[in-house]
Scaffold this motif. Sequence first.
Motif, PDB file in Angstrom:
ATOM      1  N   ARG A  72       0.833  -1.207   0.000  1.00 19.92           N
ATOM      2  CA  ARG A  72       0.000   0.000   0.000  1.00 19.92           C
ATOM      3  C   ARG A  72       0.866   1.255   0.000  1.00 19.92           C
ATOM      4  NH1 ARG A  72      -0.264   1.876   5.345  1.00 19.92           N
ATOM      5  NH2 ARG A  72       0.418   0.296   6.852  1.00 19.92           N
ATOM      6  N   PHE A  73       0.304   2.319  -0.514  1.00 20.79           N
ATOM      7  CA  PHE A  73       1.011   3.591  -0.637  1.00 20.79           C
ATOM      8  C   PHE A  73       1.385   4.137   0.728  1.00 20.79           C
ATOM      9  CE2 PHE A  73       0.566   8.283  -0.667  1.00 20.79           C
ATOM     10  CZ  PHE A  73       1.634   8.598  -1.489  1.00 20.79           C
ATOM     11  N   ARG A  74       2.666   4.510   0.869  1.00 22.63           N
ATOM     12  CA  ARG A  74       3.151   5.085   2.122  1.00 22.63           C
ATOM     13  C   ARG A  74       3.584   6.542   1.978  1.00 22.63           C
ATOM     14  NH1 ARG A  74       5.553   1.209   5.745  1.00 22.63           N
ATOM     15  NH2 ARG A  74       6.527   2.985   6.785  1.00 22.63           N
ATOM     16  N   GLY A  75       3.971   6.952   0.773  1.00 17.13           N
ATOM     17  CA  GLY A  75       4.399   8.328   0.588  1.00 17.13           C
ATOM     18  C   GLY A  75       5.117   8.507  -0.735  1.00 17.13           C
ATOM     19  N   LEU A  76       5.219   9.760  -1.164  1.00 15.71           N
ATOM     20  CA  LEU A  76       5.845  10.074  -2.449  1.00 15.71           C
ATOM     21  C   LEU A  76       6.644  11.357  -2.317  1.00 15.71           C
ATOM     22  CD1 LEU A  76       6.121   9.642  -5.574  1.00 15.71           C
ATOM     23  CD2 LEU A  76       4.024  10.998  -5.811  1.00 15.71           C
ATOM     24  N   GLU A  77       7.901  11.302  -2.728  1.00 18.31           N
ATOM     25  CA  GLU A  77       8.732  12.493  -2.847  1.00 18.31           C
ATOM     26  C   GLU A  77       9.008  12.747  -4.326  1.00 18.31           C
ATOM     27  OE1 GLU A  77      12.342  12.006  -0.689  1.00 18.31           O
ATOM     28  OE2 GLU A  77      11.358  11.929   1.283  1.00 18.31           O
ATOM     29  N   MET A  78       8.913  14.007  -4.738  1.00 14.80           N
ATOM     30  CA  MET A  78       9.198  14.380  -6.118  1.00 14.80           C
ATOM     31  C   MET A  78      10.234  15.496  -6.118  1.00 14.80           C
ATOM     32  SD  MET A  78       5.238  14.323  -7.398  1.00 14.80           S
ATOM     33  CE  MET A  78       4.671  14.810  -5.755  1.00 14.80           C
ATOM     34  N   LEU A  79      11.326  15.247  -6.800  1.00 16.22           N
ATOM     35  CA  LEU A  79      12.432  16.200  -6.829  1.00 16.22           C
ATOM     36  C   LEU A  79      12.314  17.051  -8.077  1.00 16.22           C
ATOM     37  CD1 LEU A  79      14.975  16.863  -5.162  1.00 16.22           C
ATOM     38  CD2 LEU A  79      16.242  15.396  -6.740  1.00 16.22           C
ATOM     39  N   ALA A  80      12.237  18.367  -7.892  1.00  9.99           N
ATOM     40  CA  ALA A  80      12.109  19.305  -9.015  1.00  9.99           C
ATOM     41  C   ALA A  80      13.465  19.494  -9.687  1.00  9.99           C
ATOM     42  CB  ALA A  80      11.568  20.643  -8.527  1.00  9.99           C
ATOM     43  N   LEU A  81      13.496  19.283 -11.004  1.00 10.13           N
ATOM     44  CA  LEU A  81      14.745  19.303 -11.764  1.00 10.13           C
ATOM     45  C   LEU A  81      14.610  20.178 -12.998  1.00 10.13           C
ATOM     46  CD1 LEU A  81      15.329  15.466 -11.606  1.00 10.13           C
ATOM     47  CD2 LEU A  81      16.715  17.162 -10.394  1.00 10.13           C
ATOM     48  N   GLU A  82      15.765  20.598 -13.502  1.00  8.52           N
ATOM     49  CA  GLU A  82      15.836  21.343 -14.757  1.00  8.52           C
ATOM     50  C   GLU A  82      16.877  20.693 -15.658  1.00  8.52           C
ATOM     51  OE1 GLU A  82      16.635  25.918 -16.335  1.00  8.52           O
ATOM     52  OE2 GLU A  82      17.642  25.206 -14.518  1.00  8.52           O
ATOM     53  N   ARG A  83      16.530  20.565 -16.942  1.00  7.64           N
ATOM     54  CA  ARG A  83      17.506  20.095 -17.934  1.00  7.64           C
ATOM     55  C   ARG A  83      18.263  21.296 -18.465  1.00  7.64           C
ATOM     56  NH1 ARG A  83      13.063  16.861 -18.248  1.00  7.64           N
ATOM     57  NH2 ARG A  83      11.906  18.446 -19.399  1.00  7.64           N
ATOM     58  N   HIS A  84      19.590  21.262 -18.331  1.00  6.20           N
ATOM     59  CA  HIS A  84      20.427  22.387 -18.760  1.00  6.20           C
ATOM     60  C   HIS A  84      21.710  21.824 -19.362  1.00  6.20           C
ATOM     61  CE1 HIS A  84      22.112  26.424 -18.778  1.00  6.20           C
ATOM     62  NE2 HIS A  84      23.201  25.954 -18.185  1.00  6.20           N
ATOM     63  N   ARG A  85      21.932  22.121 -20.636  1.00  8.41           N
ATOM     64  CA  ARG A  85      23.084  21.573 -21.370  1.00  8.41           C
ATOM     65  C   ARG A  85      23.065  20.037 -21.350  1.00  8.41           C
ATOM     66  NH1 ARG A  85      27.871  25.840 -19.462  1.00  8.41           N
ATOM     67  NH2 ARG A  85      26.771  27.724 -20.153  1.00  8.41           N
ATOM     68  N   PHE A  86      21.859  19.494 -21.507  1.00 12.89           N
ATOM     69  CA  PHE A  86      21.640  18.045 -21.540  1.00 12.89           C
ATOM     70  C   PHE A  86      22.013  17.382 -20.215  1.00 12.89           C
ATOM     71  CE2 PHE A  86      22.216  17.508 -26.456  1.00 12.89           C
ATOM     72  CZ  PHE A  86      21.075  18.260 -26.668  1.00 12.89           C
ATOM     73  N   ARG A  87      21.928  18.118 -19.132  1.00 13.33           N
ATOM     74  CA  ARG A  87      22.308  17.590 -17.823  1.00 13.33           C
ATOM     75  C   ARG A  87      21.259  18.017 -16.804  1.00 13.33           C
ATOM     76  NH1 ARG A  87      25.980  18.683 -13.355  1.00 13.33           N
ATOM     77  NH2 ARG A  87      27.195  16.798 -12.879  1.00 13.33           N
ATOM     78  N   LEU A  88      20.978  17.149 -15.828  1.00 14.19           N
ATOM     79  CA  LEU A  88      19.964  17.458 -14.824  1.00 14.19           C
ATOM     80  C   LEU A  88      20.584  18.200 -13.637  1.00 14.19           C
ATOM     81  CD1 LEU A  88      18.119  14.032 -14.892  1.00 14.19           C
ATOM     82  CD2 LEU A  88      17.167  16.228 -15.653  1.00 14.19           C
ATOM     83  N   ARG A  89      19.886  19.244 -13.214  1.00 12.81           N
ATOM     84  CA  ARG A  89      20.277  19.969 -12.017  1.00 12.81           C
ATOM     85  C   ARG A  89      19.011  20.348 -11.243  1.00 12.81           C
ATOM     86  NH1 ARG A  89      22.329  25.818 -14.514  1.00 12.81           N
ATOM     87  NH2 ARG A  89      20.268  26.620 -15.117  1.00 12.81           N
ATOM     88  N   ARG A  90      19.179  20.695  -9.963  1.00  9.29           N
ATOM     89  CA  ARG A  90      18.036  21.077  -9.157  1.00  9.29           C
ATOM     90  C   ARG A  90      17.373  22.320  -9.735  1.00  9.29           C
ATOM     91  NH1 ARG A  90      17.899  18.624  -3.923  1.00  9.29           N
ATOM     92  NH2 ARG A  90      15.933  19.767  -3.699  1.00  9.29           N
ATOM     93  N   ALA A  91      16.062  22.311  -9.742  1.00 10.48           N
ATOM     94  CA  ALA A  91      15.314  23.463 -10.231  1.00 10.48           C
ATOM     95  C   ALA A  91      15.372  24.599  -9.215  1.00 10.48           C
ATOM     96  CB  ALA A  91      13.871  23.071 -10.496  1.00 10.48           C
ATOM     97  N   SER A  92      15.136  25.800  -9.691  1.00  9.31           N
ATOM     98  CA  SER A  92      15.118  26.967  -8.803  1.00  9.31           C
ATOM     99  C   SER A  92      13.896  26.892  -7.889  1.00  9.31           C
ATOM    100  CB  SER A  92      15.053  28.247  -9.633  1.00  9.31           C
ATOM    101  OG  SER A  92      13.771  28.359 -10.254  1.00  9.31           O
ATOM    102  N   PRO A  93      13.918  27.603  -6.747  1.00 11.15           N
ATOM    103  CA  PRO A  93      12.732  27.629  -5.870  1.00 11.15           C
ATOM    104  C   PRO A  93      11.475  28.083  -6.599  1.00 11.15           C
ATOM    105  CG  PRO A  93      14.632  28.514  -4.713  1.00 11.15           C
ATOM    106  CD  PRO A  93      15.059  28.321  -6.142  1.00 11.15           C
ATOM    107  N   GLU A  94      11.618  29.061  -7.474  1.00  7.88           N
ATOM    108  CA  GLU A  94      10.455  29.549  -8.217  1.00  7.88           C
ATOM    109  C   GLU A  94       9.903  28.471  -9.139  1.00  7.88           C
ATOM    110  OE1 GLU A  94       8.930  31.774 -11.981  1.00  7.88           O
ATOM    111  OE2 GLU A  94      11.011  31.128 -11.768  1.00  7.88           O
ATOM    112  N   ASP A  95      10.788  27.726  -9.794  1.00 11.67           N
ATOM    113  CA  ASP A  95      10.341  26.654 -10.682  1.00 11.67           C
ATOM    114  C   ASP A  95       9.715  25.504  -9.896  1.00 11.67           C
ATOM    115  OD1 ASP A  95      10.957  27.840 -13.109  1.00 11.67           O
ATOM    116  OD2 ASP A  95      13.000  27.040 -13.154  1.00 11.67           O
ATOM    117  N   ALA A  96      10.224  25.243  -8.702  1.00 12.98           N
ATOM    118  CA  ALA A  96       9.632  24.193  -7.877  1.00 12.98           C
ATOM    119  C   ALA A  96       8.205  24.566  -7.480  1.00 12.98           C
ATOM    120  CB  ALA A  96      10.490  23.958  -6.635  1.00 12.98           C
TER     121      ALA A  96
END
Length: 364
Positions: free
Chosen positions: A312-336
């Motif tokens: 059964r479902f216990r929880g979900l975390e979703m990490l906000a990311l941005e693709r930049h120069r074909f590489r993943l990095r954390r998204a800005s607070p505003e984008d999150a």
Amino acid sequence: MTAEPIRLFLAGDVMTGRGIDQILRHPGDPRLYERYMTSAADYVTLAERHSGPIPRGVTGDYLWGELLDEIERRNCDLRIVNLETAITTAAQPEPKGINYRMNPANIGVLTAARIDACGLANNHVMDWGEAGLVETLATLERAGIACAGAGRDARAATAPAVLPLAGGGRLLLLAFASSDSGVPLHWDAPPDRPGLALLPADPVAATIRAVAGLRRPGDILLVSLHWGGNWGYAVPDSQRRLARALIGEAGAQVVFGHSSHHPKGIERIGDGIALYGCGDLINDYEGIGGEEAYRPQLGLAYFLDLDRRDGRFRGLEMLALERHRFRLRRASPEDAVWLQQSLARVPLGPAPRLDPDGTLRLEA
């Protein structure tokens, strides 16, 4: 004492072909058969005009960027993605306008993130025909990566990938594609030739039949569905009916949806969860204009917790990311914040909260 939950890393469309393939250590044949582009290298140039220089000859971990440490830190039991690329050197494209392929020598893109399984039922896995699909399957097998949703015949295409869980039990991964995601009808696997698992016209009854009898006590069932178009937040009633049938009648714990280029809504159904559109994680779309309102450079990585005893479902975390120069990095607070709001555009239940570190959370 409550047992630690099973933690899954899930990602929507992972497209490692075309421009992505060209920056890796073993770039394949760059020839394209698109209306506006004739070389995959042109997509690298387009991204560089938009974002700045992109290195060449990179190893597979480059693409995952800052996400790789996050996956490791979260101690995931299994890592599952929708692989929206043929892994092949096949030279004959399907006549569909856009064809993705990655050189098999670049399989390190997936092994760098220690991917356990790939859903293959989607509208690009057979972009280079049956030969391309067979080579994709063989490459994944050699790398020790399980797959579901495509196979050398209909029986293999519709069979689940069986993934053992530490401490006992299994996760069963089934994958199907819907024709409304752009899958050519002739890709549906016949009894004696390669193809993928295509949803029939009456998907609810047929999918429940496909699931019946698969689970043993202690098994967890995750159904990967490539459905719908690339843009738009609406969740069709047909998708909700299928998700409810899979969770409420067939006993699935997770409906893992994708095809939209951006994240879409989430619905709690009983003790399970339906992710209607996980969006893109890796692609070469930087610099392609026309859909800026969706902030297509943004994406989410999903970390799903399920009860180790009953799934059964216990929880979900979703990490906000941005693709930049074909590489993943954390998204800005505003984008999150924007991503949090976008998930609530179609109200399907409680909206995820946003933590100060940019993680979106949905609790049981």
